[in-house]
Write a protein that holds these residues in place. Structure first.
Motif, PDB file in Angstrom:
ATOM      1  N   PRO A 131       0.814  -1.217   0.000  1.00  0.00           N
ATOM      2  CA  PRO A 131       0.000   0.000   0.000  1.00  0.00           C
ATOM      3  C   PRO A 131       0.851   1.273   0.000  1.00  0.00           C
ATOM      4  N   PRO A 132       0.286   2.354  -0.527  1.00  0.00           N
ATOM      5  CA  PRO A 132       1.042   3.612  -0.542  1.00  0.00           C
ATOM      6  C   PRO A 132       1.269   4.107   0.876  1.00  0.00           C
ATOM      7  N   LEU A 133       2.479   4.498   1.159  1.00  0.00           N
ATOM      8  CA  LEU A 133       2.825   4.965   2.502  1.00  0.00           C
ATOM      9  C   LEU A 133       3.272   6.412   2.448  1.00  0.00           C
ATOM     10  N   ALA A 134       2.912   7.157   3.472  1.00  0.00           N
ATOM     11  CA  ALA A 134       3.192   8.586   3.503  1.00  0.00           C
ATOM     12  C   ALA A 134       4.394   8.945   4.371  1.00  0.00           C
ATOM     13  N   PHE A 135       4.863   7.998   5.223  1.00  0.00           N
ATOM     14  CA  PHE A 135       5.890   8.388   6.192  1.00  0.00           C
ATOM     15  C   PHE A 135       6.453   7.141   6.869  1.00  0.00           C
ATOM     16  N   GLN A 136       7.709   7.265   7.341  1.00  0.00           N
ATOM     17  CA  GLN A 136       8.344   6.233   8.171  1.00  0.00           C
ATOM     18  C   GLN A 136       8.837   6.872   9.467  1.00  0.00           C
ATOM     19  N   LEU A 137       8.459   6.293  10.592  1.00  0.00           N
ATOM     20  CA  LEU A 137       8.948   6.733  11.897  1.00  0.00           C
ATOM     21  C   LEU A 137       9.839   5.613  12.446  1.00  0.00           C
ATOM     22  N   LEU A 138      11.148   5.833  12.419  1.00  0.00           N
ATOM     23  CA  LEU A 138      12.108   4.786  12.758  1.00  0.00           C
ATOM     24  C   LEU A 138      12.879   5.202  14.011  1.00  0.00           C
ATOM     25  N   ILE A 139      12.559   4.553  15.119  1.00  0.00           N
ATOM     26  CA  ILE A 139      13.137   4.888  16.421  1.00  0.00           C
ATOM     27  C   ILE A 139      14.239   3.879  16.742  1.00  0.00           C
ATOM     28  N   TYR A 140      15.467   4.394  16.846  1.00  0.00           N
ATOM     29  CA  TYR A 140      16.684   3.565  16.979  1.00  0.00           C
ATOM     30  C   TYR A 140      16.525   2.203  16.296  1.00  0.00           C
ATOM     31  N   PRO A 141      16.352   2.212  14.956  1.00  0.00           N
ATOM     32  CA  PRO A 141      16.079   0.955  14.249  1.00  0.00           C
ATOM     33  C   PRO A 141      17.319   0.084  14.110  1.00  0.00           C
ATOM     34  N   ALA A 142      17.104  -1.229  14.129  1.00  0.00           N
ATOM     35  CA  ALA A 142      18.136  -2.190  13.736  1.00  0.00           C
ATOM     36  C   ALA A 142      18.083  -2.294  12.218  1.00  0.00           C
ATOM     37  N   THR A 143      19.183  -1.986  11.547  1.00  0.00           N
ATOM     38  CA  THR A 143      19.173  -2.000  10.085  1.00  0.00           C
ATOM     39  C   THR A 143      20.225  -2.915   9.480  1.00  0.00           C
ATOM     40  N   ASP A 144      21.128  -3.459  10.295  1.00  0.00           N
ATOM     41  CA  ASP A 144      22.223  -4.273   9.757  1.00  0.00           C
ATOM     42  C   ASP A 144      22.523  -5.414  10.724  1.00  0.00           C
ATOM     43  N   MET A 145      22.081  -6.612  10.371  1.00  0.00           N
ATOM     44  CA  MET A 145      22.238  -7.764  11.254  1.00  0.00           C
ATOM     45  C   MET A 145      23.691  -8.185  11.455  1.00  0.00           C
ATOM     46  N   ARG A 146      24.591  -7.652  10.672  1.00  0.00           N
ATOM     47  CA  ARG A 146      25.999  -8.036  10.831  1.00  0.00           C
ATOM     48  C   ARG A 146      26.617  -7.422  12.080  1.00  0.00           C
ATOM     49  N   CYS A 147      26.010  -6.360  12.601  1.00  0.00           N
ATOM     50  CA  CYS A 147      26.404  -5.761  13.895  1.00  0.00           C
ATOM     51  C   CYS A 147      27.885  -5.384  13.930  1.00  0.00           C
ATOM     52  N   GLY A 148      28.384  -4.825  12.832  1.00  0.00           N
ATOM     53  CA  GLY A 148      29.811  -4.551  12.757  1.00  0.00           C
ATOM     54  C   GLY A 148      30.202  -3.097  12.861  1.00  0.00           C
ATOM     55  N   MET A 149      29.263  -2.202  13.060  1.00  0.00           N
ATOM     56  CA  MET A 149      29.598  -0.778  13.085  1.00  0.00           C
ATOM     57  C   MET A 149      30.228  -0.377  14.422  1.00  0.00           C
ATOM     58  N   PRO A 150      30.989   0.718  14.436  1.00  0.00           N
ATOM     59  CA  PRO A 150      31.763   1.071  15.634  1.00  0.00           C
ATOM     60  C   PRO A 150      30.943   1.184  16.910  1.00  0.00           C
ATOM     61  N   SER A 151      29.709   1.664  16.850  1.00  0.00           N
ATOM     62  CA  SER A 151      28.932   1.830  18.078  1.00  0.00           C
ATOM     63  C   SER A 151      28.638   0.494  18.758  1.00  0.00           C
ATOM     64  N   HIS A 152      28.694  -0.599  18.015  1.00  0.00           N
ATOM     65  CA  HIS A 152      28.527  -1.909  18.656  1.00  0.00           C
ATOM     66  C   HIS A 152      29.700  -2.199  19.596  1.00  0.00           C
ATOM     67  N   GLN A 153      30.851  -1.632  19.285  1.00  0.00           N
ATOM     68  CA  GLN A 153      32.019  -1.806  20.152  1.00  0.00           C
ATOM     69  C   GLN A 153      32.025  -0.782  21.285  1.00  0.00           C
ATOM     70  N   THR A 154      31.817   0.475  20.950  1.00  0.00           N
ATOM     71  CA  THR A 154      31.925   1.522  21.978  1.00  0.00           C
ATOM     72  C   THR A 154      30.774   1.485  22.972  1.00  0.00           C
ATOM     73  N   ASN A 155      29.604   1.014  22.534  1.00  0.00           N
ATOM     74  CA  ASN A 155      28.424   1.017  23.404  1.00  0.00           C
ATOM     75  C   ASN A 155      27.930  -0.386  23.735  1.00  0.00           C
ATOM     76  N   GLY A 156      28.744  -1.384  23.480  1.00  0.00           N
ATOM     77  CA  GLY A 156      28.298  -2.762  23.636  1.00  0.00           C
ATOM     78  C   GLY A 156      28.255  -3.275  25.061  1.00  0.00           C
ATOM     79  N   GLN A 157      28.791  -2.497  26.011  1.00  0.00           N
ATOM     80  CA  GLN A 157      28.760  -2.898  27.420  1.00  0.00           C
ATOM     81  C   GLN A 157      28.397  -1.694  28.277  1.00  0.00           C
ATOM     82  N   GLY A 158      27.551  -1.947  29.278  1.00  0.00           N
ATOM     83  CA  GLY A 158      27.303  -0.924  30.286  1.00  0.00           C
ATOM     84  C   GLY A 158      26.126  -0.021  30.047  1.00  0.00           C
TER      85      GLY A 158
END
Length: 311
Positions: free
Chosen positions: A176-203
């Motif tokens: 269906p035609p959609l008018a908007f996307q509201l994406l709140i801290y979305p998971a977009t890459d299952m490989r989980c390899g971006m730097p924030s996975h390291q810097t924010n992965g604990q604590g």
């Protein structure tokens, strides 16, 4: 520069010995997620109408909950909302307050979707249910008091993933035609390899171990990490998609993949706005009882919805 209220919450969780999600069975994790909402979430505000609905789906009936912010019969714009919880936990009740808040503040009907989850129902069951629910809402729009020309998709975390996937699928399969996307801290890459996975992965509440727990309950075949229905960031063509608003958090392992998705949407010629709450943690938007910035984030999301879906 972690927000003091977020720091207080994390310290409280540590002092109370709250078990990390990845140490629990899925059933216990679901129960714990439902119960802990009473500590962090504001009281659920009243809305004019709440309706329990069901949409037919590939695995059986899909429970839905409709929130109408005002009485009357006039068609209203609508947000089809997919809850977060790592495709493993969460339900209509865990996100009831947020959906009510968004409905009241935006003036839009919100339809929350209780899609199938892992490990009982693995990828792509959640995707299939989300698409079936979206198509049903669009088809039933007149009966639901919804303006079919002003429908948005949205969600937080895993739900943001499903909303992004639904927007791509709708583009490529005739609606269906959609008018908007509201994406709140979305998971977009299952490989989980971006730097924030390291810097924010604990604590910071959502840890690398919990992300792996969710991933492994949802994804059965590692090759599926590269399927765009699991990792929408990896789709080769992100053009011609609805305008998007992406909200991220500075101390979130998913921060960088959310920012990367916003950047790719913009580079592909879409209207995409990205705001990062630099001092916040993953999941904060539902924590308005203990984190003041959560309420500001809800208001911001609602304002974006209202503006995008205004007649």
């Amino acid at each position: 520069m972690l927000h003091p209220q977020a720091r207080t919450l994390l310290d409280f969780i540590e002092q109370r010995g709250v078990p990390p999600t990845h140490t629990l069975t899925p059933d216990d994790a679901r129960r714990f997620y439902r119960e802990r909402r009473f500590f962090t979430q504001p009281d659920a505000p009243p809305v004019a109408i709440v309706r329990e609905l069901q949409a037919p789906g590939p695995g059986g009936a899909i429970p839905l909950r409709l929130y109408r912010p005002q009485a009357g019969d006039a068609p209203l714009p609508a947000l089809v909302y997919f809850h977060g919880g790592g495709w493993t936990i969460g339900d209509l009740d865990t996100h009831d307050t947020l959906c009510r808040q968004l409905a009241n503040a935006s003036g839009c009907i919100v339809v929350a979707v209780d899609y199938r989850m892992g490990p009982e129902h693995r990828f792509p069951a959640a995707v299939d249910d989300s698409l079936a629910a979206l198509h049903w809402v669009h088809a039933q729009a007149p009966a639901l008091g919804i303006d079919a020309s002003r429908i948005a998709v949205g969600g937080d975390s895993a739900g943001g993933n499903l909303a992004a996937v639904a927007a791509i699928h709708a583009r490529d399969h005739g609606g269906p035609p959609l008018a908007f996307q509201l994406l709140i801290y979305p998971a977009t890459d299952m490989r989980c390899g971006m730097p924030s996975h390291q810097t924010n992965g604990q604590g910071y509440l959502l840890t690398s171990e919990t992300i792996r727990y969710f991933h492994d309950h949802y994804i059965d075949d590692p090759a599926d990490d590269h399927d765009w229905r699991a990792s929408p960031l990896l789709h080769e063509d992100l053009s011609r998609l609805p305008p998007a608003f992406l909200l991220t958090a500075g101390y979130d392992p998913l921060r960088d993949e959310g920012l990367a998705y916003a950047q790719r949407l913009s580079e592909a010629g879409n209207r995409a706005t990205s705001i990062c709450f630099e001092r916040q943690i993953h999941g904060f938007i539902t924590m308005g009882r203990v984190i003041d910035e959560a309420n500001a984030a809800v208001d911001l999301c609602a304002a974006q919805l209202r503006s995008a879906l205004s007649a």
